[in-house]
Design a protein around this motif. Structure first.
Motif, PDB file in Angstrom:
ATOM      1  N   ARG A   1      11.301   6.520   2.163  1.00 12.36           N
ATOM      2  CA  ARG A   1      11.978   7.307   3.200  1.00 12.36           C
ATOM      3  C   ARG A   1      13.266   6.636   3.650  1.00 12.36           C
ATOM      4  NH1 ARG A   1       6.606   8.169   4.992  1.00 12.36           N
ATOM      5  NH2 ARG A   1       6.796   6.526   6.546  1.00 12.36           N
TER       6      ARG A   1
ATOM      7  N   SER B   1       9.316  12.279  -1.248  1.00 11.84           N
ATOM      8  CA  SER B   1       8.227  12.593  -2.170  1.00 11.84           C
ATOM      9  C   SER B   1       8.308  11.650  -3.376  1.00 11.84           C
ATOM     10  CB  SER B   1       8.307  14.043  -2.632  1.00 11.84           C
ATOM     11  OG  SER B   1       7.345  14.292  -3.644  1.00 11.84           O
TER      12      SER B   1
ATOM     13  N   ASN C   1       0.841  -1.201   0.000  1.00 16.13           N
ATOM     14  CA  ASN C   1       0.000   0.000   0.000  1.00 16.13           C
ATOM     15  C   ASN C   1       0.873   1.246   0.000  1.00 16.13           C
ATOM     16  OD1 ASN C   1       0.733   0.593   2.761  1.00 16.13           O
ATOM     17  ND2 ASN C   1      -0.730  -0.991   3.402  1.00 16.13           N
ATOM     18  N   MET C   2       0.256   2.402  -0.071  1.00 15.11           N
ATOM     19  CA  MET C   2       1.015   3.649  -0.185  1.00 15.11           C
ATOM     20  C   MET C   2       1.818   3.951   1.082  1.00 15.11           C
ATOM     21  SD  MET C   2       1.146   4.976  -3.077  1.00 15.11           S
ATOM     22  CE  MET C   2       2.033   6.401  -2.467  1.00 15.11           C
ATOM     23  N   ASP C   3       1.301   3.533   2.234  1.00 16.88           N
ATOM     24  CA  ASP C   3       2.057   3.728   3.472  1.00 16.88           C
ATOM     25  C   ASP C   3       3.356   2.923   3.431  1.00 16.88           C
ATOM     26  OD1 ASP C   3       0.189   5.445   4.514  1.00 16.88           O
ATOM     27  OD2 ASP C   3      -0.906   3.881   5.595  1.00 16.88           O
ATOM     28  N   ASP C   4       3.249   1.679   2.944  1.00 19.41           N
ATOM     29  CA  ASP C   4       4.440   0.832   2.827  1.00 19.41           C
ATOM     30  C   ASP C   4       5.439   1.440   1.849  1.00 19.41           C
ATOM     31  OD1 ASP C   4       3.319  -1.053   4.555  1.00 19.41           O
ATOM     32  OD2 ASP C   4       2.337  -2.118   2.901  1.00 19.41           O
TER      33      ASP C   4
ATOM     34  N   SER D   1       5.731   4.568   0.884  1.00 17.77           N
ATOM     35  CA  SER D   1       6.313   5.792   1.432  1.00 17.77           C
ATOM     36  C   SER D   1       7.406   5.476   2.452  1.00 17.77           C
ATOM     37  CB  SER D   1       5.223   6.638   2.094  1.00 17.77           C
ATOM     38  OG  SER D   1       4.272   7.063   1.144  1.00 17.77           O
ATOM     39  N   MET D   2       7.176   4.456   3.271  1.00 19.30           N
ATOM     40  CA  MET D   2       8.170   4.057   4.266  1.00 19.30           C
ATOM     41  C   MET D   2       9.448   3.560   3.589  1.00 19.30           C
ATOM     42  SD  MET D   2       7.892   1.093   7.195  1.00 19.30           S
ATOM     43  CE  MET D   2       7.769  -0.189   5.935  1.00 19.30           C
TER      44      MET D   2
END
Length: 230
Positions: A123, A129, A114-117, A119-120
Protein backbone atom coordinates in the motif's frame (compact mmCIF):
# COMPACT_ATOMS: atom_id res chain seq x y z
CA UNK A 1 24.56 26.87 39.95
CA UNK A 2 27.69 24.73 39.71
CA UNK A 3 25.53 21.74 38.76
CA UNK A 4 23.89 23.68 35.92
CA UNK A 5 27.24 24.88 34.57
CA UNK A 6 28.77 21.39 34.72
CA UNK A 7 25.76 19.84 32.98
CA UNK A 8 25.80 22.56 30.32
CA UNK A 9 29.48 22.00 29.58
CA UNK A 10 29.06 18.21 29.37
CA UNK A 11 26.00 18.67 27.12
CA UNK A 12 27.83 21.02 24.74
CA UNK A 13 30.84 18.70 24.52
CA UNK A 14 28.65 15.64 23.96
CA UNK A 15 26.61 17.48 21.33
CA UNK A 16 29.60 18.61 19.27
CA UNK A 17 31.43 15.29 19.53
CA UNK A 18 28.29 13.42 18.42
CA UNK A 19 27.68 15.93 15.62
CA UNK A 20 31.22 15.55 14.24
CA UNK A 21 31.13 11.77 14.46
CA UNK A 22 27.76 11.38 12.74
CA UNK A 23 28.87 13.75 9.97
CA UNK A 24 32.00 11.64 9.52
CA UNK A 25 30.03 8.42 9.27
CA UNK A 26 28.26 9.72 6.17
CA UNK A 27 24.74 9.97 4.80
CA UNK A 28 24.26 6.22 4.64
CA UNK A 29 23.23 6.32 8.30
CA UNK A 30 20.01 7.99 7.14
CA UNK A 31 19.56 7.15 3.48
CA UNK A 32 20.22 3.40 3.68
CA UNK A 33 19.13 2.51 7.18
CA UNK A 34 19.89 -1.14 7.91
CA UNK A 35 19.60 -2.93 11.23
CA UNK A 36 23.30 -2.34 11.90
CA UNK A 37 23.21 1.39 11.14
CA UNK A 38 20.03 1.67 13.23
CA UNK A 39 21.73 0.07 16.23
CA UNK A 40 24.82 2.23 15.69
CA UNK A 41 22.74 5.39 15.84
CA UNK A 42 21.03 4.27 19.05
CA UNK A 43 24.35 3.25 20.65
CA UNK A 44 26.02 6.57 19.87
CA UNK A 45 23.04 8.46 21.27
CA UNK A 46 23.02 6.35 24.45
CA UNK A 47 26.75 6.79 25.03
CA UNK A 48 26.44 10.55 24.57
CA UNK A 49 23.41 10.67 26.88
CA UNK A 50 25.15 8.70 29.62
CA UNK A 51 28.20 10.95 29.35
CA UNK A 52 26.02 14.02 29.86
CA UNK A 53 23.75 12.77 32.66
CA UNK A 54 25.96 10.47 34.75
CA UNK A 55 28.58 12.51 36.58
CA UNK A 56 30.57 9.42 37.58
CA UNK A 57 31.46 8.95 33.90
CA UNK A 58 34.41 11.17 33.08
CA UNK A 59 34.12 13.25 29.91
CA UNK A 60 37.32 11.74 28.53
CA UNK A 61 35.90 8.22 29.03
CA UNK A 62 32.65 9.09 27.30
CA UNK A 63 34.44 10.81 24.41
CA UNK A 64 36.75 7.80 24.01
CA UNK A 65 33.80 5.41 23.86
CA UNK A 66 32.03 7.58 21.26
CA UNK A 67 35.11 7.90 19.06
CA UNK A 68 36.00 4.21 19.33
CA UNK A 69 32.44 3.14 18.42
CA UNK A 70 32.44 5.53 15.45
CA UNK A 71 35.85 4.29 14.28
CA UNK A 72 34.71 0.65 14.46
CA UNK A 73 31.56 1.53 12.52
CA UNK A 74 33.57 3.39 9.90
CA UNK A 75 35.97 0.45 9.63
CA UNK A 76 33.15 -2.03 9.06
CA UNK A 77 31.55 0.27 6.48
CA UNK A 78 34.90 0.58 4.68
CA UNK A 79 35.34 -3.21 4.65
CA UNK A 80 31.81 -3.68 3.29
CA UNK A 81 32.54 -1.10 0.59
CA UNK A 82 35.54 -3.12 -0.60
CA UNK A 83 34.14 -6.62 -0.15
CA UNK A 84 30.79 -7.87 -1.46
CA UNK A 85 30.98 -10.86 0.91
CA UNK A 86 31.42 -8.57 3.91
CA UNK A 87 28.65 -6.34 2.60
CA UNK A 88 26.24 -9.27 2.45
CA UNK A 89 27.26 -10.31 5.96
CA UNK A 90 26.78 -6.84 7.44
CA UNK A 91 23.80 -5.52 5.50
CA UNK A 92 22.14 -8.73 4.38
CA UNK A 93 20.82 -9.55 0.91
CA UNK A 94 17.60 -8.61 -0.86
CA UNK A 95 14.93 -11.31 -0.72
CA UNK A 96 12.34 -12.00 -3.40
CA UNK A 97 8.98 -12.40 -1.66
CA UNK A 98 6.77 -12.37 -4.79
CA UNK A 99 7.95 -14.03 -7.99
CA UNK A 100 5.94 -14.19 -11.20
CA UNK A 101 2.90 -13.07 -9.21
CA UNK A 102 3.28 -15.93 -6.69
CA UNK A 103 3.91 -15.24 -3.00
CA UNK A 104 6.97 -17.15 -1.79
CA UNK A 105 5.90 -18.40 1.63
CA UNK A 106 9.36 -19.66 2.66
CA UNK A 107 10.94 -16.31 1.84
CA UNK A 108 8.20 -14.56 3.81
CA UNK A 109 8.77 -16.80 6.82
CA UNK A 110 12.57 -16.46 6.74
CA UNK A 111 12.21 -12.67 6.77
CA UNK A 112 9.61 -12.78 9.60
CA UNK A 113 7.13 -11.14 7.22
CA UNK A 114 3.39 -11.86 7.42
CA UNK A 115 0.65 -10.95 4.96
CA UNK A 116 -0.40 -7.90 6.98
CA UNK A 117 3.16 -6.57 6.76
CA UNK A 118 3.37 -7.32 3.04
CA UNK A 119 0.02 -5.65 2.36
CA UNK A 120 1.12 -2.56 4.29
CA UNK A 121 4.39 -2.34 2.32
CA UNK A 122 2.49 -2.72 -0.96
CA UNK A 123 0.00 0.00 0.00
CA UNK A 124 2.94 2.31 0.63
CA UNK A 125 3.68 1.79 -3.08
CA UNK A 126 0.04 2.56 -4.00
CA UNK A 127 -0.65 -1.10 -4.70
CA UNK A 128 -3.81 -2.42 -3.05
CA UNK A 129 -3.90 -5.93 -4.52
CA UNK A 130 -1.20 -8.60 -4.70
CA UNK A 131 -2.63 -9.55 -8.09
CA UNK A 132 -1.04 -6.38 -9.54
CA UNK A 133 2.50 -7.50 -8.63
CA UNK A 134 4.89 -9.45 -10.83
CA UNK A 135 7.95 -9.23 -8.55
CA UNK A 136 8.42 -7.85 -5.04
CA UNK A 137 11.83 -7.66 -3.40
CA UNK A 138 12.41 -6.99 0.30
CA UNK A 139 15.53 -4.84 0.57
CA UNK A 140 18.07 -5.08 3.44
CA UNK A 141 16.77 -1.78 4.87
CA UNK A 142 13.24 -3.19 5.14
CA UNK A 143 11.79 -1.36 2.15
CA UNK A 144 9.92 -3.16 -0.61
CA UNK A 145 10.81 -2.75 -4.28
CA UNK A 146 7.94 -3.67 -6.58
CA UNK A 147 7.70 -4.48 -10.28
CA UNK A 148 4.11 -4.43 -11.51
CA UNK A 149 2.76 -6.81 -14.10
CA UNK A 150 3.46 -5.57 -17.62
CA UNK A 151 -0.18 -4.89 -18.46
CA UNK A 152 -0.50 -2.70 -15.37
CA UNK A 153 2.61 -0.60 -15.85
CA UNK A 154 2.01 3.07 -16.73
CA UNK A 155 2.36 4.03 -20.38
CA UNK A 156 5.53 6.00 -21.15
CA UNK A 157 6.06 8.53 -23.92
CA UNK A 158 8.18 5.93 -25.68
CA UNK A 159 5.30 3.43 -25.58
CA UNK A 160 2.94 6.05 -27.02
CA UNK A 161 5.60 7.07 -29.59
CA UNK A 162 5.55 10.66 -28.37
CA UNK A 163 8.69 12.66 -29.05
CA UNK A 164 10.12 13.87 -25.74
CA UNK A 165 12.12 17.09 -25.62
CA UNK A 166 15.38 16.88 -23.65
CA UNK A 167 15.49 18.70 -20.31
CA UNK A 168 17.29 22.02 -20.48
CA UNK A 169 17.62 22.40 -16.74
CA UNK A 170 17.22 20.49 -13.51
CA UNK A 171 14.25 21.98 -11.57
CA UNK A 172 15.91 24.23 -9.01
CA UNK A 173 14.96 26.79 -6.36
CA UNK A 174 15.97 30.30 -7.43
CA UNK A 175 14.22 32.46 -4.83
CA UNK A 176 13.17 31.38 -1.35
CA UNK A 177 11.35 33.79 0.97
CA UNK A 178 12.34 36.79 -1.13
CA UNK A 179 16.04 35.92 -1.27
CA UNK A 180 18.00 34.74 -4.30
CA UNK A 181 19.66 31.34 -3.95
CA UNK A 182 22.91 32.37 -5.65
CA UNK A 183 24.47 28.92 -5.40
CA UNK A 184 21.66 27.36 -7.43
CA UNK A 185 21.86 30.12 -10.05
CA UNK A 186 25.58 29.55 -10.44
CA UNK A 187 25.18 25.76 -10.77
CA UNK A 188 22.74 26.28 -13.65
CA UNK A 189 25.14 28.77 -15.33
CA UNK A 190 22.67 31.61 -14.78
CA UNK A 191 23.02 35.00 -13.09
CA UNK A 192 20.89 37.57 -11.28
CA UNK A 193 20.64 39.76 -14.38
CA UNK A 194 18.96 36.90 -16.24
CA UNK A 195 16.68 36.30 -13.25
CA UNK A 196 15.68 39.97 -13.08
CA UNK A 197 14.83 39.89 -16.80
CA UNK A 198 12.60 36.85 -16.29
CA UNK A 199 10.81 38.53 -13.38
CA UNK A 200 10.41 41.80 -15.29
CA UNK A 201 8.81 39.90 -18.18
CA UNK A 202 6.17 38.71 -15.70
CA UNK A 203 5.57 42.21 -14.36
CA UNK A 204 7.64 41.82 -11.19
CA UNK A 205 10.12 44.60 -10.52
CA UNK A 206 11.52 43.57 -7.14
CA UNK A 207 12.93 40.23 -6.05
CA UNK A 208 11.59 40.99 -2.58
CA UNK A 209 8.04 40.70 -3.95
CA UNK A 210 8.61 37.01 -4.71
CA UNK A 211 8.09 34.42 -1.99
CA UNK A 212 9.25 31.46 -4.06
CA UNK A 213 10.60 30.97 -7.58
CA UNK A 214 11.64 27.72 -9.20
CA UNK A 215 13.41 27.08 -12.47
CA UNK A 216 11.54 24.49 -14.55
CA UNK A 217 13.14 21.87 -16.77
CA UNK A 218 12.09 23.73 -19.94
CA UNK A 219 13.70 27.01 -18.80
CA UNK A 220 10.49 28.69 -17.63
CA UNK A 221 10.04 29.92 -14.07
CA UNK A 222 7.33 29.09 -11.58
CA UNK A 223 6.65 32.11 -9.34
CA UNK A 224 4.68 32.49 -6.14
CA UNK A 225 4.38 36.15 -5.11
CA UNK A 226 4.20 37.23 -1.49
CA UNK A 227 1.04 39.21 -2.16
CA UNK A 228 -0.69 36.04 -3.40
CA UNK A 229 -0.56 34.60 0.12
CA UNK A 230 -2.03 37.63 1.87
Amino acid sequence: METIITTSIRTLLGFFILFLLTRGLGKKQLSQMTFFTYITGIALGNIAGDMIVHREIRIIDGATALILWAVLTFLLEFISLKSSRARNLLDGEPSIVIKNGKILEKAMASNKLNMDDLSMLLRAKNIFSVSEVDYAILEPNGQLSVLKKIELEPVTKKDAQITASPRQYLPTELIVDGKVVKKNLSEQNLNEEWLNQQLFAKGIHKIGDVFYAELQSDGSIYIDKKTDNE
